[in-house]
Write an enzyme that holds these catalytic residues in place. Structure first.
Site, short mmCIF file in Angstrom:
data_model
loop_
_atom_site.label_atom_id
_atom_site.label_comp_id
_atom_site.label_asym_id
_atom_site.label_seq_id
_atom_site.Cartn_x
_atom_site.Cartn_y
_atom_site.Cartn_z
CE LYS A 173 -1.91 3.05 2.35
NZ LYS A 173 -1.88 4.28 1.56
CD GLU A 246 13.18 5.17 8.77
OE1 GLU A 246 13.24 5.98 9.73
OE2 GLU A 246 13.15 5.52 7.59
CB CYS A 280 13.77 9.38 7.46
SG CYS A 280 12.24 8.89 6.77
CD GLU A 377 10.75 13.52 10.36
OE1 GLU A 377 9.66 12.95 10.62
OE2 GLU A 377 11.71 12.93 9.85
C1 UN1 Z 1 14.39 8.00 4.07
O1 UN1 Z 1 14.54 9.21 4.07
O2 UN1 Z 1 13.38 7.48 4.56
O3 UN1 Z 1 20.23 7.53 3.39
C2 UN1 Z 1 15.33 7.07 3.43
C3 UN1 Z 1 19.43 8.13 2.67
C4 UN1 Z 1 18.67 7.36 1.62
C5 UN1 Z 1 17.46 6.74 2.22
C6 UN1 Z 1 16.61 7.70 2.99
N1 UN1 Z 1 19.50 6.35 1.04
O4 UN1 Z 1 19.22 9.31 2.80
#
Ligand code: UN1
Length: 489
Positions: A173, A246, A280, A377
């Site tokens: 999804k 995550e 992230c 964030e």
């Molecule tokens: C994310 O932002 O959820 O290390 C993943 C990084 C990428 C992956 C980010 N290879 O920024």
């Protein structure tokens, strides 16, 4: 406008809901397609298809499953430009990064194809004679993958590839901001020869389609990347499933006075404004030693002002738009929080243009660790400079947030580097590199409220999508009892 379908048991079909939604190009706000609003029934059917299909799929020897994954990687390579353009159009990131998104998917399918020839368990001596002990891996069964929009090809692939090599059946999804990327990815899987029913795709809202996937008892595992509130809700609703979460970060770069300041500047720009801050792993905080604060501020602001905003697919753009109106409003709300809390705005702080969701690269300085812009964030192009005195204070500042995904230190002093590695509580720490750029064959994930202790990618990605079976084989031909003293008379 083209109406796209969902994929259940090897068929592209319409949702039972009879309803659709639009996905927009965030640079122009123009719709790029109509997508099915999948509902509970669609998801139930997808789960049943995955349940039927995974038994056969898991009986195929893992190295042979690996060959299919390798085929996926080959097709992705062939389609890299086309998919990159799609990522830039639907998600908004600039072309080099959009191509990187696809490359990350290629990498993970190649890597996990190789895992088909390992999928290691372990063997160990038994405490009894003539008894053999080992572990093997079993698939979980049906797994639900709930994926975000910021890496619309890479993150679904991070989850699909290990889930497939472990022999699971899958319901994907994807985020409603990037459904077309997910559809194109699944079409490639279909073309590579993944048997029908093994991978199913339902687009649609989280509170119907997503919720069914999370609650349904036939689903044995959920892997989710997204925001913390949703992650906590999933953990409550999922019951007895294996859940991998995550959930973002508030990542920091430490800059020590002994660092190569030019290198640190490049890292801060890349980590803070790459992907418009929508990773992230983005470096939304720069923790800077006061002795180099002024010079760094000057150079950082100068370079940030020169970044060119524009559509991701326009070659001249350095920074693309935010994903949607909500993200634009949220980013601006944090600018207002920063100002109200007394942080000093050095540049940016406003929307750019009137069409598309562009926001100027924004830098605050004299930020203290208790301000909201230093703790929460934002997921936009906003960087907070936090001045400190020395390494201990810097590490304390890094650890002052609830998240613990990525971190970085720029220093030429080996002691500083190792102290940071030892003391910073994040799942990833970089030395003399920015907070972004994780590679697929190493574990990815965070400590504290970034998740629930799981990791994805690398061998940990295999752990996420498999269960361990412990096997004892007794070839003594007599009853042997572990833990029971043998009484001799
Ligand atoms: C994310 O932002 O959820 O290390 C993943 C990084 C990428 C992956 C980010 N290879 O920024």
């Amino acid at each position: 406008m083209q109406e796209h379908k969902i994929y259940i048991d090897g068929q592209w079909v319409k949702s039972e809901s009879g309803r659709t939604f639009l996905s927009l190009d965030p640079a122009t706000e123009r719709p790029i397609g109509k997508f099915q609003q999948g509902n509970e029934n669609d998801v139930k059917k997808a789960i049943d298809a995955a349940e039927d299909a995974y038994h056969k799929w898991s009986e195929i020897p893992a190295p042979k499953r690996g060959e299919v994954l390798l085929k996926v990687a080959e097709l992705l390579k062939k389609e890299k430009q086309r998919l990159g353009k799609l990522v830039a159009t639907e998600m908004g990131k600039v072309m080099p990064e959009a191509l990187g998104d696809v490359q990350e998917a290629i990498d993970v399918f190649e890597y996990m194809a190789g895992e088909g020839r390992r999928l290691y368990g372990h063997t160990t001596p038994s405490e009894l004679k003539d008894k053999f002990a080992m572990t093997i891996r079993m698939p979980l069964g049906v797994v639900g993958l709930i994926t975000p929009w910021n890496f619309p090809i890479a993150i679904p692939s991070w989850k699909l590839a290990p889930a497939l090599i472990c022999g699971n059946g899958i319901v994907l999804k994807p985020s409603s901001d990037t459904p077309l990327c997910a559809i194109e990815l699944v079409k490639i899987l279909e073309k590579a020869g993944i048997p029908k029913g093994v991978v199913n795709l339902v687009t649609g809202p989280g509170d119907t389609a997503g919720k069914e996937l999370i609650k349904n008892d036939k689903v044995r595992g959920i892997s989710f990347t997204g925001n913390k509130d949703t992650g906590e809700w999933i953990l409550k609703e999922a019951g007895l499933k294996k859940v991998g979460l995550e959930l973002g970060g508030k990542n920091a770069i430490i800059i020590m006075p002994d660092a190569d300041l030019n290198l640190a500047l490049e890292g801060a720009l890349w980590g803070g404004f790459g992907t418009t801050g929508q990773r992230c792993t983005a470096a939304s905080r720069v923790i800077i030693d006061r002795s180099v604060q002024k010079i760094f501020e000057r150079n950082f602001v100068d370079r940030a002002r020169r970044l060119k905003l524009g559509a991701g697919y326009d070659k001249k753009s350095d920074v693309g738009p935010l994903i949607n109106k909500y993200a634009l409003e949220k980013t601006h709300k944090y600018t207002l929080f920063g100002l109200a809390e007394g942080a000093k705005l050095l540049t940016g702080g406003r929307r750019f243009g009137s069409k598309g969701f562009f926001y100027e690269p924004t830098i605050f300085t004299d930020v203290s660790v208790n301000m909201r812009i230093a703790k929460e964030e934002i997921f936009g192009p906003t960087v907070s400079l936090i001045p400190v005195n020395g390494l201990d204070e810097a590490i304390e500042a890094v650890n002052s947030v609830e998240y613990g995904l990525s971190s970085s230190i720029y220093t030429n002093n080996i002691r500083n580097a190792f102290k940071a590695i030892e003391k910073i509580e994040t799942g990833i720490t970089y030395v003399n590199a920015s907070t972004i750029g994780a590679e697929v064959h190493l574990p990815f994930g965070g400590m504290r409220h970034t998740g629930n202790g799981t990791r994805e990618a690398g061998i940990e990605g295999i752990n996420e999508f498999s269960e361990t079976k412990t096997v004892y084989i007794d070839y003594s031909g007599r009853l042997q009892k572990a833990q029971i003293d043998v009484v001799k008379d």
